[in-house]
Design an enzyme around this catalytic site. Structure first.
Site, mmCIF file in Angstrom:
data_model
loop_
_atom_site.group_PDB
_atom_site.id
_atom_site.type_symbol
_atom_site.label_atom_id
_atom_site.label_comp_id
_atom_site.label_asym_id
_atom_site.label_seq_id
_atom_site.Cartn_x
_atom_site.Cartn_y
_atom_site.Cartn_z
ATOM 1 N N SER A 162 0.852 -1.192 0.000
ATOM 2 C CA SER A 162 0.000 0.000 0.000
ATOM 3 C C SER A 162 0.878 1.229 0.000
ATOM 4 O O SER A 162 2.036 1.191 0.452
ATOM 5 C CB SER A 162 -0.890 0.014 1.250
ATOM 6 O OG SER A 162 -1.549 1.253 1.397
ATOM 7 N N TYR A 218 -2.376 -0.782 10.022
ATOM 8 C CA TYR A 218 -2.369 -1.050 8.584
ATOM 9 C C TYR A 218 -1.025 -0.668 7.972
ATOM 10 O O TYR A 218 -0.422 -1.447 7.231
ATOM 11 C CB TYR A 218 -3.500 -0.267 7.919
ATOM 12 C CG TYR A 218 -3.655 -0.538 6.448
ATOM 13 C CD1 TYR A 218 -4.187 -1.738 5.997
ATOM 14 C CD2 TYR A 218 -3.296 0.416 5.499
ATOM 15 C CE1 TYR A 218 -4.344 -1.999 4.636
ATOM 16 C CE2 TYR A 218 -3.450 0.176 4.140
ATOM 17 C CZ TYR A 218 -3.970 -1.032 3.715
ATOM 18 O OH TYR A 218 -4.111 -1.274 2.369
#
Length: 245
Positions: free
Chosen positions: A138, A151
């Protein structure tokens, strides 16, 4: 004309929806034989039926289950010479509000999950003349954002794991990670369904739009073919020009 993945045997996780499903569709169009994995057993079997693939219900954080399913997938395909780890979850909370169970689950799926998949498939990857690993990290692996401690940590860990795989498994096995920005999936629906939020997010990137799953699928295809044959250990942003601004 033969597709770019003709003769390849590729396992895709998170393949019932979102980026994983888009990757599976494109790879199928390019001739790959596919094994699709997802926690959503009904969804992944429907996707597999649609694509002429084999589908398995699997929680990538469950190591025992992963070893069993990967062995079954390899038997069905006659081996595995490519992996795309697209399974992932996102929980956004400020650190002082982050439930430790959510931290554990994000690390389990986003980081330990790819480890489990690659480790289970490694004998088959090594038996192939050449093999590829693509891990979906990401943009949060490259730059911190509020409310993404778990995350971002999991995805930054995945990007570094990918670099280590490139060193340890080369030269026959190449490993690269993709770092998507805001891509229109169920995971980011809370953002792109709100016109104000979507407009703000689009304005922050050079291309002035949100990404779609096909953007990530095309990048995954590049890193799964000899088009990227001299590239390994990279993290490649697919973010419309966000992370470098």
């Amino acid at each position: 004309m033969a597709g770019k993945l003709e003769g390849r045997r590729i396992l895709v996780t998170g393949a019932a929806s979102g980026m994983g499903l888009a990757i599976a569709r494109l790879f199928g169009e390019e001739g790959a034989s596919l094994a699709l994995l997802d926690r959503n057993g009904e969804g992944v079997r429907a996707a597999a039926d649609d694509l002429g693939a084999v589908g398995f219900a699997c929680d990538v954080a469950d190591r025992k289950q992963v070893y069993s399913v990967v062995a079954e997938a390899g038997a069905a395909l006659g081996g595995i010479d490519g992996i795309v780890n697209a399974a992932g979850i996102l929980v956004t909370r400020q650190f002082d509000e982050l439930d430790p169970a959510d931290w554990d689950r994000m690390l389990g799926i986003n980081l330990t999950g790819p480890f489990n998949i690659v480790h289970a498939a490694l004998p088959m990857l090594r038996a192939a003349p050449a093999a590829t690993i693509v891990n979906i990290a990401s943009v949060s692996a490259l730059m911190p954002m509020a409310g993404t401690a778990g995350y971002s940590a999991s995805k930054a860990g995945l990007a570094m794991l990918t670099k280590c795989l490139a060193f340890d498994l080369g030269p026959k096995i190449r490993a690269n990670s993709l770092c998507p920005g805001v891509i229109k999936t169920e995971m980011t629906r809370y953002l792109w369904e709100n016109p104000e939020h979507a407009a703000r997010a689009s304005d922050r990137v050079a291309l002035k739009r949100l990404g779609v799953t096909e953007d990530v699928a095309r990048a995954a295809l590049f890193f799964s073919t000899e088009d990227s044959g001299f590239t390994t250990g990279t993290e490649f942003p697919v973010d419309g020009g966000f992370s470098w601004r």
